[in-house]
Design a protein around this motif. Structure first.
Motif, mmCIF file in Angstrom:
data_model
loop_
_atom_site.group_PDB
_atom_site.id
_atom_site.type_symbol
_atom_site.label_atom_id
_atom_site.label_comp_id
_atom_site.label_asym_id
_atom_site.label_seq_id
_atom_site.Cartn_x
_atom_site.Cartn_y
_atom_site.Cartn_z
ATOM 1 N N ILE A 237 0.672 -0.819 0.278
ATOM 2 C CA ILE A 237 0.076 0.095 0.056
ATOM 3 C C ILE A 237 0.190 1.375 0.271
ATOM 4 O O ILE A 237 1.871 1.408 0.840
ATOM 5 C CB ILE A 237 -1.164 0.368 0.870
ATOM 6 C CG1 ILE A 237 -1.281 -1.076 1.437
ATOM 7 C CG2 ILE A 237 -1.878 1.094 1.567
ATOM 8 C CD1 ILE A 237 -2.611 -1.548 0.432
ATOM 9 N N VAL A 238 0.151 1.981 -0.855
ATOM 10 C CA VAL A 238 1.555 3.511 -0.984
ATOM 11 C C VAL A 238 0.156 4.790 -0.682
ATOM 12 O O VAL A 238 -0.978 4.645 -0.651
ATOM 13 C CB VAL A 238 1.804 3.685 -2.406
ATOM 14 C CG1 VAL A 238 2.204 5.494 -2.432
ATOM 15 C CG2 VAL A 238 2.247 2.643 -2.299
ATOM 16 N N SER A 239 0.775 5.380 0.446
ATOM 17 C CA SER A 239 -0.535 6.603 0.797
ATOM 18 C C SER A 239 0.521 7.996 0.121
ATOM 19 O O SER A 239 1.259 8.166 0.006
ATOM 20 C CB SER A 239 0.134 6.352 2.519
ATOM 21 O OG SER A 239 -0.725 7.306 3.061
ATOM 22 N N ALA A 240 -0.803 8.747 -0.236
ATOM 23 C CA ALA A 240 -0.370 9.766 -0.535
ATOM 24 C C ALA A 240 -1.070 10.874 -0.643
ATOM 25 O O ALA A 240 -2.379 10.643 -1.028
ATOM 26 C CB ALA A 240 -0.099 9.613 -2.421
ATOM 27 N N ILE A 241 -1.224 11.035 0.844
ATOM 28 C CA ILE A 241 -2.011 11.947 1.556
ATOM 29 C C ILE A 241 -2.352 13.151 1.611
ATOM 30 O O ILE A 241 -1.546 13.697 2.348
ATOM 31 C CB ILE A 241 -3.100 11.424 2.928
ATOM 32 C CG1 ILE A 241 -3.050 10.096 2.726
ATOM 33 C CG2 ILE A 241 -4.602 12.139 3.018
ATOM 34 C CD1 ILE A 241 -4.632 9.292 1.053
ATOM 35 N N GLY A 242 -2.836 14.425 1.076
ATOM 36 C CA GLY A 242 -2.625 15.872 1.200
ATOM 37 C C GLY A 242 -1.250 16.225 1.124
ATOM 38 O O GLY A 242 -0.784 15.757 -0.284
ATOM 39 N N HIS A 243 -0.760 16.637 1.445
ATOM 40 C CA HIS A 243 0.430 17.579 1.045
ATOM 41 C C HIS A 243 1.369 17.334 2.348
ATOM 42 O O HIS A 243 1.645 16.673 3.072
ATOM 43 C CB HIS A 243 0.715 19.086 1.608
ATOM 44 C CG HIS A 243 -1.079 19.221 0.084
ATOM 45 N ND1 HIS A 243 -0.758 19.588 -0.719
ATOM 46 C CD2 HIS A 243 -1.811 20.296 0.720
ATOM 47 C CE1 HIS A 243 -1.467 19.809 -1.360
ATOM 48 N NE2 HIS A 243 -2.347 20.257 -0.909
ATOM 49 N N GLU A 244 3.057 18.183 2.205
ATOM 50 C CA GLU A 244 3.752 17.510 2.962
ATOM 51 C C GLU A 244 3.621 17.820 4.717
ATOM 52 O O GLU A 244 4.130 16.440 5.328
ATOM 53 C CB GLU A 244 5.301 17.864 2.640
ATOM 54 C CG GLU A 244 6.559 18.327 3.266
ATOM 55 C CD GLU A 244 7.096 16.646 2.785
ATOM 56 O OE1 GLU A 244 7.490 15.791 4.103
ATOM 57 O OE2 GLU A 244 6.377 16.137 2.416
ATOM 58 N N PRO A 245 3.361 18.897 5.014
ATOM 59 C CA PRO A 245 2.570 18.456 6.453
ATOM 60 C C PRO A 245 1.555 17.745 6.964
ATOM 61 O O PRO A 245 1.928 17.055 8.520
ATOM 62 C CB PRO A 245 2.597 19.711 6.287
ATOM 63 C CG PRO A 245 3.067 20.935 5.541
ATOM 64 C CD PRO A 245 2.785 20.040 4.111
ATOM 65 N N ASP A 246 0.675 17.475 6.274
ATOM 66 C CA ASP A 246 -0.037 16.385 6.455
ATOM 67 C C ASP A 246 0.395 14.728 7.062
ATOM 68 O O ASP A 246 1.027 14.138 5.632
ATOM 69 C CB ASP A 246 -1.109 16.486 5.328
ATOM 70 C CG ASP A 246 -1.992 17.717 5.586
ATOM 71 O OD1 ASP A 246 -1.563 18.076 6.251
ATOM 72 O OD2 ASP A 246 -2.154 18.109 3.627
ATOM 73 N N THR A 247 0.442 14.504 7.343
ATOM 74 C CA THR A 247 0.445 12.712 7.919
ATOM 75 C C THR A 247 -0.269 12.563 9.494
ATOM 76 O O THR A 247 -0.332 12.208 9.956
ATOM 77 C CB THR A 247 1.924 13.145 8.934
ATOM 78 O OG1 THR A 247 1.700 13.988 10.528
ATOM 79 C CG2 THR A 247 3.040 13.516 8.866
ATOM 80 N N PRO A 248 -1.717 11.816 8.543
ATOM 81 C CA PRO A 248 -2.820 10.869 9.032
ATOM 82 C C PRO A 248 -1.988 10.100 9.132
ATOM 83 O O PRO A 248 -0.622 9.300 8.759
ATOM 84 C CB PRO A 248 -3.837 10.286 7.709
ATOM 85 C CG PRO A 248 -2.869 10.856 6.915
ATOM 86 C CD PRO A 248 -1.851 12.137 7.107
#
Length: 427
Positions: A237-248
């Motif tokens: 699984i690859v996570s590509a959520i939001g921008h650089e500061p976003d870390t869910p």
């Protein structure tokens, strides 16, 4: 124990009785505090009651909530679909329709601080269980056969991933499933899409992509059920959520975390131009290495061929043949000299033996007399005392032997004795 008689096919309860009994049991529950996510709001002007649908964020379970309309309008922040709320309500059973709902008298919005605190507690729990451990993360295939993409419909994230990946590798194959990426329906739809792609044998890697947003918008990607489903998936699984500061939390559980959807497209497929240049570079290096090896071996062969043993292979043999002939001639002469010397020595010894032997003496007119002793052996007669009259004699001369008989013996003192010999046949 209930005192009501048991029902049977002959004595069934009517619907009103069953509805009344169910209502009695529900009304006994009393008031409860319920937390959930608002998925639907119906607060029409001119009505006294607002209708809400409250959903469990971690499961596909929802309930209807009714409350006075003023309770919704008096909230500090206007209530929107997708908001997390805590409701104080009493379960209510509507006898006529046979439906269950919650009658709320207080509604509290869950603040950002509370949401972040809950996410932090969940982060520590998942980390303690090892879901963030680096050793459990699976490697991403160098060139996937198929890529699953879960993202919003017609979103910028979808365009970024598809466009950049196809620009890097034109023959890449995507299987796209569009889902809600925020709001109450996001987690159930993403879970279903994840399950579908994980079971597809043609999908080698799955990408979850979404553009940037507020903390509330990104809450579905910190959902515990989604994080555990990603950890349990058999496909990377690859996570590509939001921008650089976003870390869910999904970024920590996924096998690969990308800062943006564009970055994900660069990480999941190689660049055909870069790979072609790398292939050309490796081919050039291989060609140079092969040419260098051939040149080195050619020089080595030239050096070997220039050596005397290979330049004139018969020369050393010829020189050795001449040496062999020379040594053989020397050996022959040495052997002939040795033989001549030995022959001369033998001839000298023969001459001495001939001169000293009885044959030469007998050739001058002498003879050797022999007699037979008591054992029957011939002995040389050296004294007259060795025989008696009548003894058998053998007289050897230069060219043969004569057999005779001694008639008398005459000593050297001058005594004369008549002698008579009988001459026998020569052998």
């Amino acid at each position: 124990m209930s005192t009501e008689p048991a029902t049977s096919a002959e004595q069934p309860w009517p619907v009103r009785t069953v509805a009344r009994k169910i209502g009695d049991w529900i009304h006994r529950l009393g008031e409860v505090w319920v937390e959930g996510q608002v998925t639907q709001i119906n607060a029409r002007p001119g009505t006294q009651t607002a209708f809400l649908t409250l959903r469990d964020p971690a499961a596909d379970v929802s309930m209807s909530v009714t409350c006075p309309i003023w309770l919704v309008r008096e909230l500090e922040t206007p209530l929107r679909e997708g908001d997390r709320v805590v409701v104080h309500a009493k379960p209510t059973y509507f006898f006529g329709r046979g439906t269950l709902s919650l009658r709320a008298d207080r509604i509290r919005a869950v603040g950002i601080g509370e949401l972040l605190a809950r996410i932090e507690r969940l982060r520590k729990l998942l980390a303690a269980e090892g879901l963030f451990a680096a050793e459990r993360k699976r490697p991403i295939p160098f060139l996937p056969q198929g890529i699953g993409l879960i993202t919003g419909r017609a979103s910028a994230a979808e365009r970024d991933v598809l466009a950049n990946a196809q620009a890097r590798w034109p023959h890449v194959l995507f299987k796209v499933i569009n889902t809600a990426v925020q709001g109450p329906q996001a987690v159930p739809q993403i879970l279903r899409a994840l399950s579908t792609l994980d079971k597809d044998p043609e999908v080698d890697v799955i990408v979850l992509a979404r553009g940037g947003g507020s903390v509330e918008d990104l809450l579905p990607f910190s959902d515990e059920a989604l994080c555990r489903a990603v950890a349990a998936a058999g496909t990377p699984i690859v996570s590509a959520i939001g921008h650089e500061p976003d870390t869910p939390l999904l970024d920590h559980v996924a096998d690969l975390r990308c800062s943006t959807p564009t970055d994900a497209s660069k990480r999941i497929v190689p660049d055909v131009r870069e790979e072609s240049a790398r292939v050309r570079q490796m081919r050039d290096r291989g060609r140079r290495a092969l040419h260098g090896w051939v040149d080195r071996e050619t020089r080595l062969l030239s050096q070997l061929r220039s050596r005397p043993s290979l330049a004139d292979p018969l020369g050393p043999v010829q020189r050795r043949l001449e040496d062999v002939e020379l040594h053989r001639e020397r050996g022959r002469r040495a052997m002939l000299g040795l033989l001549a010397k030995d022959q001369a020595e033998v001839a000298g010894a023969r001459g001495k033996l001939t001169a000293l032997g009885p044959a030469a003496t007998m050739a001058r007119g002498y003879a050797v007399a022999q007699f037979t002793d008591s054992a029957g052996n011939l002995q040389v007669l050296r004294s007259v005392s060795q025989i008696r009259d009548g003894a058998q004699l053998r007289v050897r001369v230069a060219d043969g032997a004569v057999h005779a008989v001694a008639e008398s013996v005459e000593a050297t003192n001058g005594t004369n004795t008549n002698e008579k010999t009988t001459e026998g046949d020569r052998p």
